[in-house]
Scaffold this active site. Structure first.
Site, PDB file in Angstrom:
ATOM      1  CE  LYS A 204      -3.498   2.206   2.835  1.00 14.32           C
ATOM      2  NZ  LYS A 204      -4.303   2.112   4.052  1.00 14.32           N
ATOM      3  CD  GLU A 210       9.639  -6.091   6.757  1.00 15.79           C
ATOM      4  OE1 GLU A 210       9.270  -5.012   6.253  1.00 15.79           O
ATOM      5  OE2 GLU A 210       9.658  -6.300   7.984  1.00 15.79           O
ATOM      6  N   GLY A 265      -4.625  -2.228   5.232  1.00 13.65           N
ATOM      7  CA  GLY A 265      -3.876  -3.359   4.670  1.00 13.65           C
ATOM      8  C   GLY A 265      -4.517  -4.698   5.002  1.00 13.65           C
ATOM      9  NE  ARG A 266      -5.950  -4.052  11.174  1.00 14.35           N
ATOM     10  CZ  ARG A 266      -5.290  -2.900  11.230  1.00 14.35           C
ATOM     11  NH1 ARG A 266      -4.154  -2.761  10.562  1.00 14.35           N
ATOM     12  NH2 ARG A 266      -5.763  -1.906  11.929  1.00 14.35           N
ATOM     13  CD  GLU A 351      -1.231  -4.558  11.451  1.00 10.16           C
ATOM     14  OE1 GLU A 351      -1.920  -4.430  10.421  1.00 10.16           O
ATOM     15  OE2 GLU A 351      -0.017  -4.763  11.398  1.00 10.16           O
ATOM     16  CG  HIS A 382      -1.654 -36.165  17.175  1.00  9.52           C
ATOM     17  ND1 HIS A 382      -1.843 -37.379  17.781  1.00  9.52           N
ATOM     18  CD2 HIS A 382      -2.705 -35.990  16.326  1.00  9.52           C
ATOM     19  CE1 HIS A 382      -2.950 -37.939  17.297  1.00  9.52           C
ATOM     20  NE2 HIS A 382      -3.499 -37.118  16.417  1.00  9.52           N
ATOM     21  CE  LYS A 513       6.290  -1.015   9.850  1.00 10.91           C
ATOM     22  NZ  LYS A 513       5.223  -0.423   9.073  1.00 10.91           N
TER      23      LYS A 513
HETATM   24  O1  F6P Z   1       3.711  -2.757   9.534  1.00  5.51           O
HETATM   25  C1  F6P Z   1       2.384  -3.148   9.510  1.00  5.51           C
HETATM   26  C2  F6P Z   1       1.782  -2.930   8.156  1.00  5.51           C
HETATM   27  O2  F6P Z   1       1.654  -1.582   7.899  1.00  5.51           O
HETATM   28  C3  F6P Z   1       0.454  -3.627   8.007  1.00  5.51           C
HETATM   29  O3  F6P Z   1      -0.599  -2.910   8.535  1.00  5.51           O
HETATM   30  C4  F6P Z   1       0.402  -3.822   6.531  1.00  5.51           C
HETATM   31  O4  F6P Z   1      -0.549  -4.788   6.162  1.00  5.51           O
HETATM   32  C5  F6P Z   1       1.821  -4.237   6.245  1.00  5.51           C
HETATM   33  O5  F6P Z   1       2.600  -3.487   7.139  1.00  5.51           O
HETATM   34  C6  F6P Z   1       2.289  -4.004   4.842  1.00  5.51           C
HETATM   35  O6  F6P Z   1       2.183  -2.656   4.489  1.00  5.51           O
HETATM   36  P1  F6P Z   1       2.314  -2.198   2.993  1.00  5.51           P
HETATM   37  O7  F6P Z   1       1.204  -2.815   2.219  1.00  5.51           O
HETATM   38  O8  F6P Z   1       2.240  -0.709   3.003  1.00  5.51           O
HETATM   39  O9  F6P Z   1       3.658  -2.683   2.482  1.00  5.51           O
END
Ligand code: F6P
Length: 547
Positions: A204, A210, A265-266, A351, A382, A513
């Site tokens: 987003k 990452e 995002g979620r 979250e 198990h 972060k």
């Molecule tokens: O760090 C949390 C977060 O912002 C989530 O809310 C989101 O789903 C995820 O990181 C990824 O964010 P983005 O889509 O901006 O890379």
């Protein structure tokens, strides 16, 4: 006034003091209709909450709590596009993403034209890929799609791709890369042919470390192999609210599928974030998933609270957390295809509602989101179910299963379902000492046998009274799964509304972060250490010796 000082909360607290010791055995013994009266059906979903520690009276009190929290007004505010995400000044409109017409949410604020146009572009692109018409730079058709994203830009499409793998495209392979650890991307790249691979960079913000690092590595790999910057256009698309940043990755504006600030995002599975899923299952099945979610939205908006699945599910969670004192909630799917559901729900719930200040910034005076965790139920039996049965902790469980399997091997499905039902029954009813004794083949005769029995009986007693709900789906099809995920989304919304917290921001992820950015240079420059705490300094020193 906070919700804990409301009369409805007070009434529930008083009621709970006398009700809490009641065992599920007694509740079942006293009401032969319990399974009927404490269950709800919605399309092909059956929701049985009769094994929760409550009665119709409890639910009446909980519904009164929802009324006192003005839940209807909160629902109305979301569906009319008010900026209910107050800390970020945003509307919350993921429900628009599963609509098929407009105007929505209002004629003076209609998001549907851009939603429908993006869905049309996604469908066109997905069809080209699925038919083999989408060619890579060298003219070969794309065969592998790699979704690069994390959190909401990964978990939703990954969970659904797994859930619907039985109807996925037979030859296109979809992969998901989220982790910074090269151990995820590096082995995958070894199996891929750069000429036939498409990367879908999903973020987003496009500022997530990452995703940026993985996307850069993928880009370098592609260029090292195809040796032409022009190849990027045939092998990279992006999904983002930040079109300008996509250009920094070399992705042209017309290869960016937009999302908007009003989609968390979620909650973004239904948007272009679901592009990899649409490529896997096709636009028609994707639409069926949206229709299933849309039906749940309609139900949520219109059903009376007493028969409203998300409302009842949310209220049961509040009862378990705030009155019975549960601190966790286990998600236990009895279906291999739902293996990513626990992780998906962890983000969705924790979250959203893992907050300790309310909408006005005041400290909460009650617990909010429980720790959501889980695993495939049959495997968990198990591994950790021992604690659920005899560990002495209150752990409410969500059991989930699909009645019909996508993989009809004889003997599997009925055995799987019997285990699912057996576990919830054993957790609820347990086994008493006299039942243990009665189950023995012969009564102890000698004094020694009696002593041995006395020692073993307590080991074999199960206290029971562990609450659970069972969500049975007729099968894992797109519509039913769409309804199921929308059900959980609205459950989270209801709980947030009752607690008075903002379920749509996530400030708690920011600090780590920022600290990581401070630490990163210290791997190369030990001078940087000085501003860090001594524990972190020692960890870095060890790393520098071994890197
Ligand atoms: O760090 C949390 C977060 O912002 C989530 O809310 C989101 O789903 C995820 O990181 C990824 O964010 P983005 O889509 O901006 O890379």
């Amino acid at each position: 006034m906070t919700i804990t000082s409301s009369p409805a909360w007070g009434a529930l607290s008083a009621y709970c003091r006398s009700f809490a010791p009641t065992h599920l055995r007694e509740l079942f013994a006293g009401d032969a209709q319990r399974a009927q009266s404490l269950s709800l059906s919605f399309d092909d979903i059956h929701y049985d909450y009769s094994k929760q520690r409550l009665t119709a009276d409890t639910l009446d009190l909980l519904v009164a709590l929802a009324r006192e929290a003005r839940l209807s007004e909160s629902i109305e505010r979301m569906f009319t596009g008010e900026r209910i995400n107050v800390s970020e000044g945003r509307s919350v409109l993921h429900v628009a993403l599963r609509r098929f017409d407009g105007p929505f949410p209002r004629s003076d604020f209609d998001v549907m034209p851009e939603v429908l146009e993006t869905r049309r572009r996604m469908a066109e692109f997905a069809e080209r890929l699925r038919s083999g018409a989408c060619l890579g730079y060298t003219g070969l058709p794309i065969r592998d799609v790699v979704n690069i994203g994390i959190g909401g830009s990964d978990l939703g499409p990954k969970m659904m791709c797994s859930a619907l793998r039985a109807i996925s495209h037979p030859t296109l392979a979809i992969h998901f890369v989220s982790n910074l650890d090269a151990a995820q991307l590096a082995p995958l790249l070894q199996t891929l042919d750069p000429r036939t691979t498409l990367f879908v960079v999903v973020s987003k913000t496009l500022s997530t470390q990452e995703t940026a690092v993985n996307a850069k590595t993928a880009r370098d790999w592609l260029l090292a192999n195809l040796r032409d910057e022009a190849a990027i256009a045939s092998h990279f698309v992006a999904v983002s609210a930040n079109v300008e940043r996509a250009a920094l990755f070399g992705i042209a504006a017309d290869a960016v599928f937009p999302i908007w600030d009003w989609v968390g995002g979620r909650y973004s599975l239904w948007s272009a974030v679901g592009l990899s899923l649409m490529i896997a299952i096709g636009p028609q099945a994707f639409d069926e998933m949206l229709r299933g979610a849309e039906r749940m939205d309609e139900h949520f908006q219109s059903a009376p609270f007493e028969r409203n699945l998300p409302v009842i599910m949310a209220l049961i969670g509040i009862w378990n957390t705030n009155f019975l004192g549960a601190t966790t909630n286990a998600v236990l799917p009895y279906n291999e295809s739902l293996k990513y559901l626990p992780s998906y729900l962890q983000q969705l719930e924790m979250e959203s509602n893992g907050k300790s200040v309310n909408m006005r910034g005041e400290a909460m005076d009650c617990a909010t989101c429980p720790i959501v965790w889980g695993e495939l139920g049959n495997n968990g039996q198990h591994a950790f179910f021992q604690l659920l049965h005899q560990g002495g902790r209150l752990v409410p469980c969500d059991f989930l299963a699909a009645v019909r399997s996508d993989y009809p091997l004889p003997e599997h499905q009925e055995a799987l379902l019997s285990n699912c039902f057996a576990q919830s029954a054993a957790l609820a009813f347990g086994r008493t000492a006299s039942e243990v004794r009665a189950s023995l083949e012969k009564a102890p005769a000698s004094a020694q046998e009696q002593a041995e029995l006395a020692a073993i009986v307590p080991q074999r007693v199960f206290a029971g009274n562990q609450p659970s709900s069972t969500l049975l789906l007729a099968r894992l099809d797109p519509a039913t799964l769409g309804s199921l995920i929308a059900l959980y989304e609205h459950k989270v919304f209801v709980q947030g509304a009752i607690w008075g917290i903002n379920s749509f921001d996530q400030w708690g992820v920011e600090l780590g972060k920022a600290v990581a950015q401070r630490i990163l240079p210290a791997f190369k420059d030990s001078q940087v250490d000085k501003s860090l705490d001594v524990s972190t300094q020692a960890l870095l020193a060890f790393c520098r010796r071994h890197l």
